[in-house]
Design a protein around this motif. Structure first.
Motif, PDB file in Angstrom:
ATOM      1  N   THR A   2       0.839  -1.196   0.000  1.00  0.00           N
ATOM      2  CA  THR A   2       0.000   0.000   0.000  1.00  0.00           C
ATOM      3  C   THR A   2       0.874   1.246   0.000  1.00  0.00           C
ATOM      4  O   THR A   2       1.789   1.370   0.811  1.00  0.00           O
ATOM      5  CB  THR A   2      -0.921   0.022   1.240  1.00  0.00           C
ATOM      6  OG1 THR A   2      -1.699  -1.180   1.261  1.00  0.00           O
ATOM      7  CG2 THR A   2      -1.843   1.219   1.215  1.00  0.00           C
ATOM      8  N   HIS A  40       1.448   5.168   0.656  1.00  0.00           N
ATOM      9  CA  HIS A  40       0.962   6.261   1.497  1.00  0.00           C
ATOM     10  C   HIS A  40       1.750   7.512   1.129  1.00  0.00           C
ATOM     11  O   HIS A  40       2.970   7.548   1.307  1.00  0.00           O
ATOM     12  CB  HIS A  40       1.161   5.950   2.987  1.00  0.00           C
ATOM     13  CG  HIS A  40       0.498   4.693   3.425  1.00  0.00           C
ATOM     14  ND1 HIS A  40      -0.836   4.628   3.761  1.00  0.00           N
ATOM     15  CD2 HIS A  40       0.983   3.441   3.567  1.00  0.00           C
ATOM     16  CE1 HIS A  40      -1.143   3.393   4.097  1.00  0.00           C
ATOM     17  NE2 HIS A  40      -0.056   2.651   3.975  1.00  0.00           N
ATOM     18  N   THR A  53       0.603   4.013   8.497  1.00  0.00           N
ATOM     19  CA  THR A  53      -0.481   4.598   7.701  1.00  0.00           C
ATOM     20  C   THR A  53      -0.757   6.053   8.057  1.00  0.00           C
ATOM     21  O   THR A  53      -1.358   6.767   7.274  1.00  0.00           O
ATOM     22  CB  THR A  53      -1.782   3.778   7.874  1.00  0.00           C
ATOM     23  OG1 THR A  53      -2.151   3.773   9.256  1.00  0.00           O
ATOM     24  CG2 THR A  53      -1.597   2.350   7.402  1.00  0.00           C
ATOM     25  N   THR A  54      -0.311   6.504   9.229  1.00  0.00           N
ATOM     26  CA  THR A  54      -0.523   7.877   9.667  1.00  0.00           C
ATOM     27  C   THR A  54       0.826   8.480  10.046  1.00  0.00           C
ATOM     28  O   THR A  54       1.589   7.853  10.787  1.00  0.00           O
ATOM     29  CB  THR A  54      -1.475   7.924  10.884  1.00  0.00           C
ATOM     30  OG1 THR A  54      -2.663   7.205  10.580  1.00  0.00           O
ATOM     31  CG2 THR A  54      -1.820   9.350  11.255  1.00  0.00           C
TER      32      THR A  54
END
Length: 122
Positions: free
Chosen positions: A20, A22, A73-74
């Motif tokens: 993924t 980001h 992810t953050t």
């Protein structure tokens, strides 16, 4: 690094899943350097990027991205420098042998070198 986007890829959770992407920042002008190191001493790596801001002209700088979760992810962004150096290259090394990586930042257009001493509390 070359371009205007700083991004990370996180490992898939399943065998058939894709990595993924980001995007950490899409506003860089002439992104030109990246360092991945545990700058903050948290036990996991942070991402540091530098940009020149030459085409078009803008404000160069160095920015630290810190993951805020275990999956990456953050992220939190923190500016480490501003227009004093148009970043051409950057390296991490423990220059003062205190166990923390410092950043050596070189600017070709600004014709200077800057050391960002890591003064993160232990």
């Amino acid at each position: 690094m070359h371009g205007h986007v700083a991004a990370v890829l996180t490992e898939p959770t399943g065998a058939d899943d894709a990595w993924t992407r980001h995007e950490l920042d899409t506003s860089l002008v002439d992104g030109h350097a990246v360092v991945v190191a545990d700058v903050l001493g948290t036990g996991s790596d942070q991402v540091v990027v530098g940009w020149r801001a030459m085409n078009p002209r803008g404000v160069p700088g160095v920015r630290l991205f810190t993951p805020l979760d275990g999956r990456g992810t953050t992220w939190r962004a923190s500016d480490l420098s501003g227009p004093e150096i148009a970043v051409e290259d950057m390296k991490a090394a423990d220059l003062d042998q205190d166990g923390r990586p410092d950043l050596v930042v070189a600017g070709r257009a600004t014709k200077n070198l800057r050391i960002l001493w890591n003064e993160t509390p232990r």
